[in-house]
Design an enzyme around this catalytic site. Structure first.
Site, PDB file in Angstrom:
ATOM      1  N   ARG A  41       0.812  -1.212   0.000  1.00 21.85           N
ATOM      2  CA  ARG A  41       0.000   0.000   0.000  1.00 21.85           C
ATOM      3  C   ARG A  41       0.850   1.269   0.000  1.00 21.85           C
ATOM      4  O   ARG A  41       0.438   2.302  -0.529  1.00 21.85           O
ATOM      5  CB  ARG A  41      -0.954  -0.010   1.198  1.00 21.85           C
ATOM      6  CG  ARG A  41      -2.111  -0.979   1.003  1.00 21.85           C
ATOM      7  CD  ARG A  41      -3.007  -1.049   2.207  1.00 21.85           C
ATOM      8  NE  ARG A  41      -4.208  -1.822   1.912  1.00 21.85           N
ATOM      9  CZ  ARG A  41      -5.068  -2.253   2.824  1.00 21.85           C
ATOM     10  NH1 ARG A  41      -4.855  -1.987   4.089  1.00 21.85           N
ATOM     11  NH2 ARG A  41      -6.129  -2.941   2.466  1.00 21.85           N
ATOM     12  N   LYS A 209     -15.016 -15.834   6.163  1.00 23.20           N
ATOM     13  CA  LYS A 209     -16.436 -15.783   6.490  1.00 23.20           C
ATOM     14  C   LYS A 209     -17.347 -15.594   5.285  1.00 23.20           C
ATOM     15  O   LYS A 209     -17.125 -14.705   4.466  1.00 23.20           O
ATOM     16  CB  LYS A 209     -16.696 -14.659   7.493  1.00 23.20           C
ATOM     17  CG  LYS A 209     -16.047 -14.892   8.851  1.00 23.20           C
ATOM     18  CD  LYS A 209     -16.401 -13.756   9.807  1.00 23.20           C
ATOM     19  CE  LYS A 209     -15.819 -13.996  11.193  1.00 23.20           C
ATOM     20  NZ  LYS A 209     -16.163 -12.892  12.126  1.00 23.20           N
ATOM     21  N   GLY A 362      -6.360  -6.524  -0.008  1.00 24.31           N
ATOM     22  CA  GLY A 362      -6.221  -7.179   1.285  1.00 24.31           C
ATOM     23  C   GLY A 362      -5.355  -8.419   1.264  1.00 24.31           C
ATOM     24  O   GLY A 362      -4.223  -8.420   0.794  1.00 24.31           O
ATOM     25  N   GLY A 386     -12.485  -4.428   1.145  1.00 25.69           N
ATOM     26  CA  GLY A 386     -13.861  -4.120   1.520  1.00 25.69           C
ATOM     27  C   GLY A 386     -14.512  -3.135   0.585  1.00 25.69           C
ATOM     28  O   GLY A 386     -15.690  -3.283   0.216  1.00 25.69           O
TER      29      GLY A 386
END
Length: 413
Positions: A41, A209, A362, A386
């Protein structure tokens, strides 16, 4: 929606002007050593910062690191980030001792053309993430003061544009605002994934998840030709098929939802056929490969198996567009990295044959670097997991929406 760009700002002239840049410098740290374990990043933030510095702007950078809970936390200081950013830019980067306090203000006032100042972790000020509009606006006004009455704002932290936060959203209501190089490129790529997608379109989803990916599964299942499911989230789908998953990660409250998804999108969703299991979640736990319908009750699944990799790779080899978000297993442990590497290699191979591939930020981007796969083997590596998912779900991203608004007048700040 038309969004002013960094090119527009540079054409107006920035020499001698203060420019506040919201960057995404939220890099993973080894807290024992203070070492940055993946500087991706930081590297991605350099083009915008370098363009402004070389044009003579007085640059003030706002960024966050982690999620400090009760004000300043020395472990989450941006000091190691400032050092790494200076190395990337090839010039000194000042680090303020606070966010908008006396030190930040004094340093900002002392900037000369081409200087760069990094504010301390903006989340050390609880107003940054406040749900109270007035509190966030008050912080945004103090941020605007750092760049003065002729200042401008450049949004270049795509990883936070889905957050309605002071340094992301409210500041753009006060200052003339522009999309930085990184944000503009992310928007271009995601628009291509949603509006002008070349078929066959394959989506690869991993991570832990199902609940984190539910929205994007439901959104893309009607547009993609296939959605490959791996990572910890695959076990909830396997449980929805009535299979035992042993001690593997399982969201019991999502089993019925996964059953509905499998029934509705039976021709789109693709699950693993074998799993790499172990006795415990540990790098030195011996791996064993078993079929998905024979996972022992006392073992935990930590990766997809070689048969799954082969099956998924064959499917991906025919794709013209690929979106990948989430690793296939615990890639940080070498014994359980083969699934992620195999799928990543298959995506890279498809890209080499002309497919358009996007790695969705990510953990996926970290995996590419950790596994030694050249970043150039993919069409685009996103910095915002996200934010990418919410964009693909069709949600409005506050930090993007505000950039499309008319520019505020000079007195707004």
């Amino acid at each position: 929606m038309s969004i002013p760009s960094l090119k527009d700002l540079l054409s107006e002239g920035v020499s001698g002007r203060g420019v506040l840049v919201r960057s995404d410098l939220n890099v993973p740290l080894d807290f024992d050593t203070g070492e940055i374990t993946d500087p991706g990043r930081i590297a991605a933030s350099v083009p915008t910062l370098k363009g402004l510095i070389e044009a003579g702007a007085r640059v003030v950078v706002a960024a966050h690191l982690g999620r400090p809970k009760d004000g300043p936390d020395p472990k989450l200081s941006l000091a190691p980030v400032a050092a790494a950013l200076a190395e990337q830019l090839g010039r000194h980067v000042q680090l303020a001792g606070d966010v908008v306090g006396a030190d930040a203000l004094a340093r900002a006032e002392g900037l000369t053309d081409g200087d760069i100042l990094l504010l301390e972790n903006v989340r050390f000020d609880p107003r940054e993430t406040s749900k109270d509009d007035g509190e966030r606006l008050a912080l945004a006004r103090q941020l605007a003061e750092l760049v003065g009455p002729t200042g401008a704002f450049v949004s270049d932290g795509f990883g936070v544009v889905h957050r309605k936060q002071a340094s992301v959203y409210d500041i753009a209501t006060l200052l003339p605002h522009y999309a930085g190089t990184l944000v503009a490129e992310e928007i271009r790529v995601l628009e291509q994934l949603t509006s002008s997608t070349t078929r066959p379109y394959a989506v690869v989803l991993g991570g832990s998840k199902v609940s984190d990916k539910l929205g994007v599964i439901e959104s893309l299942a009607t547009r993609a030709d296939s959605i490959v499911i791996g990572g910890g989230m695959c076990f909830t789908f396997l449980a929805a098929q009535g299979l035992s998953v042993g001690k593997s990660l399982l969201e019991t409250e999502m089993v019925d939802t996964c059953r509905r998804l499998l029934d509705t999108y039976v021709d789109v969703l693709r699950l693993p056929m074998d799993i790499v299991v172990a006795e415990k979640f540990a790098a030195d736990s011996p791996p064993h490969t078993v079929p998905v319908d024979a996972i022992p009750g006392d073992l935990i699944g930590l990766d997809i198996g070689p048969g799954s990799v082969e099956r998924f790779a064959a499917l991906l080899s025919n794709a013209e567009t690929i979106f990948w978000n989430g690793p296939m297993g615990v890639f940080e442990f070498p014994a359980f990295a083969a699934g992620t590497k195999g799928v990543a290699d298959a995506i890279a191979a498809a890209t080499g044959k002309g497919a358009f591939s996007v790695v969705g930020g990510g953990d996926s981007a970290a995996a590419v670097r950790a596994l030694g796969i050249p970043e150039g083997d993919f069409s685009h590596i996103s910095t915002g997991g996200g934010a990418s998912l919410e964009y693909l779900e069709g949600k409005t991203l506050p930090g993007i929406e505000v950039l499309g608004r008319p520019q505020p007048s000079g007195g707004d700040a």
